[in-house]
Scaffold this motif. Sequence first.
Motif, PDB file in Angstrom:
ATOM      1  N   UNK A 125       0.867  -1.088  -0.090  1.00 24.80           N
ATOM      2  CA  UNK A 125      -0.059  -0.026   0.077  1.00 24.80           C
ATOM      3  C   UNK A 125       0.854   1.369  -0.070  1.00 24.80           C
ATOM      4  N   UNK A 126       0.481   2.178  -1.069  1.00 23.45           N
ATOM      5  CA  UNK A 126       1.400   3.451  -0.868  1.00 23.45           C
ATOM      6  C   UNK A 126       0.583   4.475  -0.474  1.00 23.45           C
ATOM      7  N   UNK A 127      -0.778   4.643  -0.577  1.00 24.21           N
ATOM      8  CA  UNK A 127      -1.438   6.001  -0.218  1.00 24.21           C
ATOM      9  C   UNK A 127      -2.801   6.079  -0.475  1.00 24.21           C
ATOM     10  N   UNK A 128      -3.757   6.299   0.373  1.00 19.27           N
ATOM     11  CA  UNK A 128      -5.111   6.697   0.200  1.00 19.27           C
ATOM     12  C   UNK A 128      -5.589   7.892   0.353  1.00 19.27           C
ATOM     13  N   UNK A 129      -6.677   8.152  -0.651  1.00 21.42           N
ATOM     14  CA  UNK A 129      -6.999   9.506  -0.706  1.00 21.42           C
ATOM     15  C   UNK A 129      -8.488   9.599  -0.561  1.00 21.42           C
ATOM     16  N   UNK A 130      -9.192  10.123   0.233  1.00 16.44           N
ATOM     17  CA  UNK A 130     -10.564  10.052   0.417  1.00 16.44           C
ATOM     18  C   UNK A 130     -11.352  10.736  -0.340  1.00 16.44           C
ATOM     19  N   UNK A 131     -12.482  10.441  -0.792  1.00 19.61           N
ATOM     20  CA  UNK A 131     -13.629  11.107  -1.574  1.00 19.61           C
ATOM     21  C   UNK A 131     -13.485  12.833  -1.460  1.00 19.61           C
ATOM     22  N   UNK A 132     -13.201  13.402  -0.132  1.00 14.41           N
ATOM     23  CA  UNK A 132     -13.460  14.542  -0.050  1.00 14.41           C
ATOM     24  C   UNK A 132     -12.178  15.402  -0.048  1.00 14.41           C
ATOM     25  N   UNK A 133     -11.171  14.736  -0.491  1.00 14.16           N
ATOM     26  CA  UNK A 133      -9.728  15.151  -0.712  1.00 14.16           C
ATOM     27  C   UNK A 133      -9.539  15.546  -1.999  1.00 14.16           C
ATOM     28  N   UNK A 134      -8.805  16.537  -2.544  1.00 16.72           N
ATOM     29  CA  UNK A 134      -8.599  16.513  -4.094  1.00 16.72           C
ATOM     30  C   UNK A 134      -6.891  16.390  -4.479  1.00 16.72           C
ATOM     31  N   UNK A 135      -6.084  16.215  -3.375  1.00 13.60           N
ATOM     32  CA  UNK A 135      -4.743  16.173  -3.343  1.00 13.60           C
ATOM     33  C   UNK A 135      -4.038  15.611  -2.297  1.00 13.60           C
ATOM     34  N   UNK A 136      -3.185  14.661  -2.346  1.00  7.00           N
ATOM     35  CA  UNK A 136      -2.339  14.182  -1.253  1.00  7.00           C
ATOM     36  C   UNK A 136      -0.835  14.136  -1.408  1.00  7.00           C
ATOM     37  N   UNK A 137      -0.019  14.106  -0.364  1.00  3.92           N
ATOM     38  CA  UNK A 137       1.212  13.715  -0.606  1.00  3.92           C
ATOM     39  C   UNK A 137       1.959  13.020   0.283  1.00  3.92           C
ATOM     40  N   UNK A 138       2.838  12.125  -0.172  1.00  2.00           N
ATOM     41  CA  UNK A 138       3.531  11.277   0.754  1.00  2.00           C
ATOM     42  C   UNK A 138       4.959  11.042   0.114  1.00  2.00           C
ATOM     43  N   UNK A 139       6.025  11.721   0.742  1.00  2.00           N
ATOM     44  CA  UNK A 139       7.124  11.859   0.291  1.00  2.00           C
ATOM     45  C   UNK A 139       7.418  12.222  -1.121  1.00  2.00           C
ATOM     46  N   UNK A 140       7.831  11.531  -2.115  1.00  2.00           N
ATOM     47  CA  UNK A 140       7.972  11.729  -3.500  1.00  2.00           C
ATOM     48  C   UNK A 140       6.715  11.597  -4.284  1.00  2.00           C
ATOM     49  N   UNK A 141       5.491  11.009  -3.544  1.00  2.00           N
ATOM     50  CA  UNK A 141       4.328  10.733  -4.233  1.00  2.00           C
ATOM     51  C   UNK A 141       3.420  11.909  -4.055  1.00  2.00           C
ATOM     52  N   UNK A 142       2.693  12.122  -5.170  1.00  2.00           N
ATOM     53  CA  UNK A 142       1.556  13.083  -5.093  1.00  2.00           C
ATOM     54  C   UNK A 142       0.370  12.485  -5.797  1.00  2.00           C
ATOM     55  N   UNK A 143      -0.824  12.576  -5.130  1.00  2.00           N
ATOM     56  CA  UNK A 143      -2.121  11.752  -5.681  1.00  2.00           C
ATOM     57  C   UNK A 143      -3.112  12.715  -5.703  1.00  2.00           C
TER      58      UNK A 143
END
Lengths: 109, 113
Positions: free
Chosen positions: A45-63
């Motif tokens: 698993x890398x990252x989870x983004x919720x439906x009320x979020x538009x953007x999320x960062x984790x280290x070098x990852x951007x979702x």
Amino acid sequence: SQQGEEDPQALSIQEGENATMNCSYKTSINNLQWYRQNSGRGLVHLILIRSNEREKHSGRLRVTLDTSKKSSSLLITASRAADTASYFCATREGFKTIFGAGTRLFVKA
Amino acid sequence: DVKVTQSSRYLVKRTGEKVFLECVQDMDHENMFWYRQDPGLGLRLIYFSYDVKMKEKGDIPEGYSVSREKKERFSLILESASTNQTSMYLCASSLLDTYNEQFFGPGTRLTVL
């Protein structure tokens, strides 16, 4: 076509470049997850983004997540050879997690 | 460190054999899953379990059965292996809340001759 389809199917870049992978889905979601799979191994698993979020960062990852377009993107910045893997998006459909077919990323040193 | 282990990394069986794939997790997770992964098809859910002795069919349960006698162990059984069951089998677990991430084992690559 399936819930959670990734695009492109395969991507080859040079080390240091950015890699962008896209995911489209069909039904309403509560969240969307990204996983990585190294060759012949299980998924991580890398990252989870919720439906009320538009953007999320984790280290070098951007979702990013666009629920109006039912799409998400995963950006890996300053890629490394160790980022070579398959990347999957995953969404929930009832009690099941639906995985797409994945994007195969190859980072050349 | 959380861990999901699978009994074998590679397995070769003959058509018609009964095959057992074992999965153990040490995270006290309620949910456990069995997937198979084939090129171009992604991961497909075979069975899952949300509690001891409970099981639910996934998308492709035909030719498979499962057993969950203890919370930490989830077994996948191929009653009579066939060549079209040659695949990578992945076990996963998660907390009961269905929106939690899944933790995967390393996979078992099964070849049926």
